[in-house]
Motif scaffolding. Structure first.
Motif, PDB file in Angstrom:
ATOM      1  N   TYR A  35       0.827  -1.208   0.000  1.00 19.76           N
ATOM      2  CA  TYR A  35       0.000   0.000   0.000  1.00 19.76           C
ATOM      3  C   TYR A  35       0.863   1.260   0.000  1.00 19.76           C
ATOM      4  CZ  TYR A  35      -3.294   3.546   1.600  1.00 19.76           C
ATOM      5  OH  TYR A  35      -4.035   4.700   1.708  1.00 19.76           O
ATOM      6  N   LEU A  36       1.894   1.296   0.840  1.00 19.09           N
ATOM      7  CA  LEU A  36       2.736   2.492   0.966  1.00 19.09           C
ATOM      8  C   LEU A  36       3.465   2.819  -0.332  1.00 19.09           C
ATOM      9  CD1 LEU A  36       4.244   1.977   4.534  1.00 19.09           C
ATOM     10  CD2 LEU A  36       2.586   3.714   3.830  1.00 19.09           C
ATOM     11  N   HIS A  37       3.701   1.805  -1.169  1.00 15.72           N
ATOM     12  CA  HIS A  37       4.424   2.042  -2.420  1.00 15.72           C
ATOM     13  C   HIS A  37       3.599   2.819  -3.446  1.00 15.72           C
ATOM     14  CE1 HIS A  37       8.515   0.421  -2.781  1.00 15.72           C
ATOM     15  NE2 HIS A  37       8.185  -0.330  -1.741  1.00 15.72           N
ATOM     16  N   GLN A  38       2.347   3.093  -3.139  1.00 18.99           N
ATOM     17  CA  GLN A  38       1.546   3.925  -4.040  1.00 18.99           C
ATOM     18  C   GLN A  38       1.933   5.400  -3.941  1.00 18.99           C
ATOM     19  OE1 GLN A  38      -2.837   2.954  -3.977  1.00 18.99           O
ATOM     20  NE2 GLN A  38      -2.214   1.827  -2.142  1.00 18.99           N
ATOM     21  N   PHE A  39       2.674   5.754  -2.891  1.00 19.49           N
ATOM     22  CA  PHE A  39       2.954   7.158  -2.607  1.00 19.49           C
ATOM     23  C   PHE A  39       4.448   7.451  -2.734  1.00 19.49           C
ATOM     24  CE2 PHE A  39      -0.609   5.590  -0.109  1.00 19.49           C
ATOM     25  CZ  PHE A  39      -1.619   6.479  -0.433  1.00 19.49           C
ATOM     26  N   ASP A  40       4.745   8.718  -2.987  1.00 23.84           N
ATOM     27  CA  ASP A  40       6.140   9.158  -2.999  1.00 23.84           C
ATOM     28  C   ASP A  40       6.567   9.483  -1.570  1.00 23.84           C
ATOM     29  OD1 ASP A  40       6.438   8.978  -5.759  1.00 23.84           O
ATOM     30  OD2 ASP A  40       5.592  10.986  -6.081  1.00 23.84           O
ATOM     31  N   HIS A  41       7.710   8.925  -1.160  1.00 26.92           N
ATOM     32  CA  HIS A  41       8.211   9.152   0.192  1.00 26.92           C
ATOM     33  C   HIS A  41       9.631   9.703   0.129  1.00 26.92           C
ATOM     34  CE1 HIS A  41       4.787   7.061   1.896  1.00 26.92           C
ATOM     35  NE2 HIS A  41       5.024   6.038   1.095  1.00 26.92           N
ATOM     36  N   ALA A  42      10.033  10.325   1.228  1.00 27.05           N
ATOM     37  CA  ALA A  42      11.388  10.887   1.311  1.00 27.05           C
ATOM     38  C   ALA A  42      12.431   9.815   1.568  1.00 27.05           C
ATOM     39  CB  ALA A  42      11.443  11.947   2.414  1.00 27.05           C
ATOM     40  N   ILE A  43      11.985   8.583   1.821  1.00 29.36           N
ATOM     41  CA  ILE A  43      12.906   7.468   2.041  1.00 29.36           C
ATOM     42  C   ILE A  43      12.557   6.334   1.087  1.00 29.36           C
ATOM     43  CG2 ILE A  43      13.190   8.046   4.491  1.00 29.36           C
ATOM     44  CD1 ILE A  43      11.356   5.604   5.035  1.00 29.36           C
ATOM     45  N   THR A  44      13.459   5.353   1.021  1.00 32.79           N
ATOM     46  CA  THR A  44      13.224   4.151   0.218  1.00 32.79           C
ATOM     47  C   THR A  44      12.610   3.076   1.102  1.00 32.79           C
ATOM     48  OG1 THR A  44      15.112   4.636  -1.205  1.00 32.79           O
ATOM     49  CG2 THR A  44      14.299   2.378  -1.207  1.00 32.79           C
ATOM     50  N   LEU A  45      11.561   2.430   0.618  1.00 30.79           N
ATOM     51  CA  LEU A  45      10.924   1.346   1.361  1.00 30.79           C
ATOM     52  C   LEU A  45      11.180   0.017   0.663  1.00 30.79           C
ATOM     53  CD1 LEU A  45       7.449   2.963   2.139  1.00 30.79           C
ATOM     54  CD2 LEU A  45       9.347   2.621   3.726  1.00 30.79           C
ATOM     55  N   PRO A  46      11.231  -1.087   1.417  1.00 30.86           N
ATOM     56  CA  PRO A  46      11.354  -2.399   0.769  1.00 30.86           C
ATOM     57  C   PRO A  46      10.221  -2.616  -0.222  1.00 30.86           C
ATOM     58  CG  PRO A  46      11.670  -2.569   3.153  1.00 30.86           C
ATOM     59  CD  PRO A  46      11.186  -1.178   2.884  1.00 30.86           C
ATOM     60  N   GLU A  47      10.576  -3.113  -1.407  1.00 29.79           N
ATOM     61  CA  GLU A  47       9.565  -3.320  -2.447  1.00 29.79           C
ATOM     62  C   GLU A  47       9.071  -4.764  -2.437  1.00 29.79           C
ATOM     63  OE1 GLU A  47       9.018  -3.004  -7.295  1.00 29.79           O
ATOM     64  OE2 GLU A  47      10.714  -2.016  -6.311  1.00 29.79           O
ATOM     65  N   PRO A  48       7.780  -4.981  -2.147  1.00 28.15           N
ATOM     66  CA  PRO A  48       7.235  -6.341  -2.096  1.00 28.15           C
ATOM     67  C   PRO A  48       7.253  -7.010  -3.472  1.00 28.15           C
ATOM     68  CG  PRO A  48       5.791  -4.769  -0.975  1.00 28.15           C
ATOM     69  CD  PRO A  48       6.786  -3.969  -1.763  1.00 28.15           C
ATOM     70  N   VAL A  49       7.577  -8.305  -3.472  1.00 26.47           N
ATOM     71  CA  VAL A  49       7.614  -9.081  -4.713  1.00 26.47           C
ATOM     72  C   VAL A  49       6.619 -10.240  -4.656  1.00 26.47           C
ATOM     73  CG1 VAL A  49       9.032 -10.501  -6.252  1.00 26.47           C
ATOM     74  CG2 VAL A  49      10.035  -8.491  -5.127  1.00 26.47           C
ATOM     75  N   THR A  50       6.728 -11.078  -3.623  1.00 27.42           N
ATOM     76  CA  THR A  50       5.901 -12.280  -3.556  1.00 27.42           C
ATOM     77  C   THR A  50       5.426 -12.527  -2.130  1.00 27.42           C
ATOM     78  OG1 THR A  50       7.210 -13.306  -5.326  1.00 27.42           O
ATOM     79  CG2 THR A  50       5.802 -14.764  -4.029  1.00 27.42           C
TER      80      THR A  50
END
Length: 219
Positions: A70-85
């Motif tokens: 859900y959080l990856h829908q938004f632009d953030h000032a930090i990098t978040l882990p990107e879900p794959v599976t």
């Protein structure tokens, strides 16, 4: 999945061969750490694999995966882990590997004033989003909710009133004060806020693109 054995740093190979034969063990590098909800591995060149230790940890892993998706829908000032599976029964999750290094006290102590400012601003911006964003009920319904602080304060205040009333020299209108507290409690409905419950320095990465870029892991 209550019949599954608990996964540990000692039995994970047998567990993977028995229950997750689709995971190629030869492509895994165990990331040893004490405790934690999962057993973690470097997976190939650019992935992280996390295997839940038990049913509770699998539930937490699924929620973390859905939250980060859900959080990856938004632009953030930090990098978040990107879900794959996400495994269909939440036995494991896979994320893209973040190219960075875990921060250390020595590294932070060596930050320039500009780097300190960048670090504080990026962390503050993301945590502010996390604490104030209106998350969908599909996520909030899964969250562990701490005891309502307004209820705690209300009970403590009532106990203090009882103490004061028990002393003859305490000049206080007990019934009026109790009624006032009740009215305040009735209108006090705090909003839910999402927090990172384990935010410590070894859960923050400095990415290899420079110390102006950071990542938060292990939600």
């Amino acid at each position: 999945m209550n019949d599954l054995p608990k996964v540990t740093n000692k039995n994970y190979k047998k567990y993977l061969r028995t229950y997750l034969p689709e995971i190629p063990i030869e492509k895994l590098e165990h990331i040893y750490r004490r405790g934690g909800d999962s057993i973690a591995f470097w997976y190939g060149d650019d992935r992280i694999l996390k295997v839940g230790r038990n049913d509770d940890s699998r539930t937490s892993m699924r929620f973390e995966f859905e939250l980060l998706t859900y959080l990856h829908q938004f632009d953030h000032a930090i990098t978040l882990p990107e879900p794959v599976t996400l495994h269909e029964e939440s036995l494991y999750v896979v994320y893209k590997r973040i190219d960075g290094e875990v921060l250390t006290p020595d590294a932070v102590a060596g930050f320039s004033p500009e780097q300190r400012s960048s670090f504080a601003e990026s962390m503050g911006s993301f945590l502010s989003f996390l604490h104030t964003h209106d998350f969908p009920t599909a996520l909030t319904d899964q969250m562990e909710v701490e005891e309502d602080t307004f209820d705690v304060l209300h009970r403590r205040s009532l106990r203090r009133l009882e103490f004061l009333r028990a002393h003859e020299d305490a000049h206080i209108d007990y019934e009026q004060s109790k009624a006032d507290l009740g009215r305040l409690h009735d209108v006090s409905h705090p909003d839910l806020a999402v927090i990172h419950c384990d935010l410590k320095i070894d859960h923050v990465l400095a990415t290899r693109s420079g110390l102006h870029d950071f990542s938060i892991i292990d939600f």
